[in-house]
Design a protein around this motif. Structure first.
Motif, PDB file in Angstrom:
ATOM      1  N   PHE A   1       0.833  -1.202   0.000  1.00  0.00           N
ATOM      2  CA  PHE A   1       0.000   0.000   0.000  1.00  0.00           C
ATOM      3  C   PHE A   1       0.869   1.253   0.000  1.00  0.00           C
ATOM      4  O   PHE A   1       2.080   1.201   0.173  1.00  0.00           O
TER       5      PHE A   1
ATOM      6  N   SER B   1      -3.750  -1.205  -2.046  1.00  0.00           N
ATOM      7  CA  SER B   1      -4.637  -0.347  -1.267  1.00  0.00           C
ATOM      8  C   SER B   1      -3.882   0.908  -0.870  1.00  0.00           C
ATOM      9  O   SER B   1      -2.681   1.019  -1.121  1.00  0.00           O
TER      10      SER B   1
ATOM     11  N   CYS C   1      -6.868   7.054  -6.910  1.00  0.00           N
ATOM     12  CA  CYS C   1      -7.329   5.822  -6.244  1.00  0.00           C
ATOM     13  C   CYS C   1      -8.740   5.478  -6.713  1.00  0.00           C
ATOM     14  O   CYS C   1      -9.046   4.325  -7.010  1.00  0.00           O
TER      15      CYS C   1
ATOM     16  N   PRO D   1      -8.926   0.366  -2.906  1.00  0.00           N
ATOM     17  CA  PRO D   1      -9.553   0.534  -1.582  1.00  0.00           C
ATOM     18  C   PRO D   1      -8.729   1.475  -0.705  1.00  0.00           C
ATOM     19  O   PRO D   1      -7.500   1.417  -0.708  1.00  0.00           O
TER      20      PRO D   1
ATOM     21  N   ARG E   1     -13.540  -3.076   0.072  1.00  0.00           N
ATOM     22  CA  ARG E   1     -12.783  -3.696  -1.023  1.00  0.00           C
ATOM     23  C   ARG E   1     -13.238  -3.209  -2.390  1.00  0.00           C
ATOM     24  O   ARG E   1     -12.459  -3.165  -3.331  1.00  0.00           O
TER      25      ARG E   1
ATOM     26  N   ALA F   1     -14.180  -0.221  -2.817  1.00  0.00           N
ATOM     27  CA  ALA F   1     -13.799   1.192  -2.791  1.00  0.00           C
ATOM     28  C   ALA F   1     -14.983   2.159  -2.749  1.00  0.00           C
ATOM     29  O   ALA F   1     -14.872   3.300  -3.178  1.00  0.00           O
TER      30      ALA F   1
ATOM     31  N   ALA G   1      -6.711  -5.310   4.415  1.00  0.00           N
ATOM     32  CA  ALA G   1      -6.184  -4.804   3.143  1.00  0.00           C
ATOM     33  C   ALA G   1      -6.085  -5.936   2.131  1.00  0.00           C
ATOM     34  O   ALA G   1      -5.731  -7.056   2.472  1.00  0.00           O
TER      35      ALA G   1
END
Ligand code: GDP
Length: 525
Positions: A13, A105, A127, A133, A241, A243, A270
């Protein structure tokens, strides 16, 4: 199978935040809770590492690019965490966005007193576009700031993201007592350790104990929490998940409050690496032979040391140092024996890597951003990296007209590497292309490389534009060109971009010509 179980342990991430929200502090706090395995590039050293920091800064100045941005890897519980850096401040550039193509993520870090800030919003847009996410960490709760409910409302109102608080602060910002843990409704009381140098002390109390010990602050937190849960804030992992909603945590990175909780949630919630879809739309299974794509290339600006490090995210299979891989773009072999030099000296060697990991390849002058590397069969090529909405524009010309040919060659090369985007117009002609960039540092890098690699000194004249949209209908070009504070330029991928001095200039033209089709431009490709 080893590859699958290793991939399953990875959490890769990035932290998206505005400068000063506390990204460096949080990174250090996360590393404090975990065992640092290796670092690609430098740690975000700040306090206590002045020496290291100034060395790096010196090199950054000399090179004209950021060298502190890559990835930090550490193990926590049974997971391997890859924290990829998104450079901020002056070195904000397309690279910053491209990092997000290499993560599964993101943690959106907010300053409790400021909420959503411009750079957070820009990164969040990327994103959203990629359906990454996002977990939200509200930082600096130890200092006076805004109301927790107000910050949550802001997420809904400004970016349409439903907050799902997993912790709720007990005590207003500046009077941080601890958090209500949504998992079981209990009170986690935080205690400071001297200087915040070690993990925070935590003590768990039942709601009844909390009420007896902290009284009004607890009752208020419990009330607010219920209010939020009743209005759609109930936690739902699927919504995270996909988003459409974001888990929210409150903390103070500088004294480690809430940091362990964040790590635990990253481990539990995550997303793990998943099969990446190639340019033909076929997913390459995680357990297939090795594949990776290059998301960032750092070129040494010193002509005496024309070193290049290419950072690649592993998508499938097992990477072994020394492997000979194929570059899908050039079909040429690439030997990876120099991987260890990236992590040399205080950094450890990377001998093996699995899906989700980042490898730094030294002496990688043949590699470009967006390249796919693979070993074995079948051959694979992942989609090229997208271009992003530029915000800075400059007309480029060779200082010496007799170097026009080298200038062309160099400019095409830099554009193909994504160092800058290239825009053209009939008006300016081929001899004076327009460079477009997300951050002005990209211009410096381009000018430096033209001079040192193509022996062309370039003259850059900044254009006064800051707002950009994609022009929906090419027939409307004249409308934009007729405006005094706007023009249309064509990007090398054929897209017509309408540039405006500012948003106001755009709105004025839209008022005069409501039929104008202008589309927002975030990340494409
Ligand atoms: P970055 O620019 O996002 O990397 O931010 P830094 O980590 O450098 O932090 C910016 C400033 O905020 C520094 O002075 C930090 O000490 C301070 N800071 C970071 N986290 C916290 C926090 O939780 N509480 C308080 N009071 N200050 C913080």
């Amino acid at each position: 199978m080893r590859i699958l179980s290793e991939a399953d342990r990875r959490r890769s991430f990035a932290v998206i935040s505005h400068p000063d929200a506390g990204k460096s502090t949080l990174t250090e706090a996360l590393a404090l809770h975990a065992k640092v395995i290796s670092q690609a590039g430098a740690v975000h050293g700040k306090a206590g590492r002045q020496g290291v920091v100034s060395d790096w800064l010196e090199m950054e100045r000399a090179r004209g690019i950021s060298i502190t941005s890559a990835a930090l890897q550490f193990s926590y519980r049974d997971t391997v965490i890859n924290l990829l850096d998104t450079p901020g401040h002056a070195d904000f550039s397309e690279d910053t966005y491209r990092v997000l193509s290499a993560v599964d993520s993101a943690v959106m870090l907010l300053d409790a007193a400021k909420g959503l800030e411009p750079q957070t919003l820009k990164l969040f847009d990327v994103c959203r576009h990629r359906d990454i996410p996002v977990l939200t960490f509200v930082n600096k709760w130890d200092r006076p700031g805004r109301e927790a409910l107000e910050l949550c409302d802001e997420l809904v109102e400004r970016i349409g993201l439903q907050p799902m608080p997993l912790t709720w602060p007990v005590g207003a910002a500046g009077h941080f007592r601890g958090v209500l843990d949504a998992a079981d409704g209990s009170f986690v009381r935080y205690g400071r350790t001297v200087g915040g140098a070690t993990a925070a002390q935590e003590e768990r109390l039942t709601p009844a104990q909390a009420e007896a010990e902290v009284g009004a602050d607890w009752l208020r937190a419990a009330e607010e929490w219920e209010l939020l849960a009743a209005s759609g804030g109930e936690f739902d992992v699927e919504r995270f998940r996909t988003a459409s909603a974001t888990p929210v945590l409150f903390g103070a990175a500088v004294i480690n409050f809430g940091v362990r909780h964040l790590l635990d949630l990253l481990v539990e919630l995550a997303p793990r690496p998943t099969a990446r879809v190639d340019a033909d739309g076929v997913a390459r299974p995680l357990e297939a032979d090795f594949s990776a794509f290059v998301f960032k290339v750092q070129t040494g600006m010193d002509p005496a040391h024309r070193d290049q490090i290419a950072f690649a995210r592993v998508c499938s299979g097992r990477f072994e140092r020394g492997m000979v891989v194929t570059n899908a773009t050039t079909k040429r072999p690439f030997a990876t024996k120099y991987v260890q030099q990236v992590f040399g000296q205080q950094r450890s060697t990377v001998d093996t890597a699995f899906p989700g990991d980042v490898i730094g390849l030294v002496n990688a002058s043949a590699l470009r951003v967006g390249d796919t590397l693979y070993a074995g069969k079948p051959a694979v090529r992942f989609p090229g990296l997208p271009s992003f909405a530029p915000a800075h524009f400059a007309v480029a010309r060779p200082a010496d007209l007799s170097r026009a040919k080298q200038f062309r060659k160099g400019v095409d090369q830099l554009a193909s590497e994504g160092v800058v985007q290239l825009l053209k117009s009939d008006l300016r002609g081929d001899a004076a292309p327009v460079f477009a960039a997300v951050g002005p540092m990209q211009f410096e890098v381009a000018a430096h490389r033209l001079e040192h690699e193509f022996s062309v000194r370039v003259r850059l004249d900044r254009l006064p534009y800051s707002a950009v949209r994609r022009l929906g209908d090419p027939a409307q070009r004249a409308l934009v060109d007729s405006g005094r504070r706007s023009e249309v330029l064509t990007r090398s991928d054929g897209a017509d971009l309408a540039l405006f001095e500012d948003e106001m200039a755009m709105r004025i033209l839209l008022r005069q010509h409501p039929e104008l089709e202008l589309q927002p431009l975030v990340a494409e490709g």
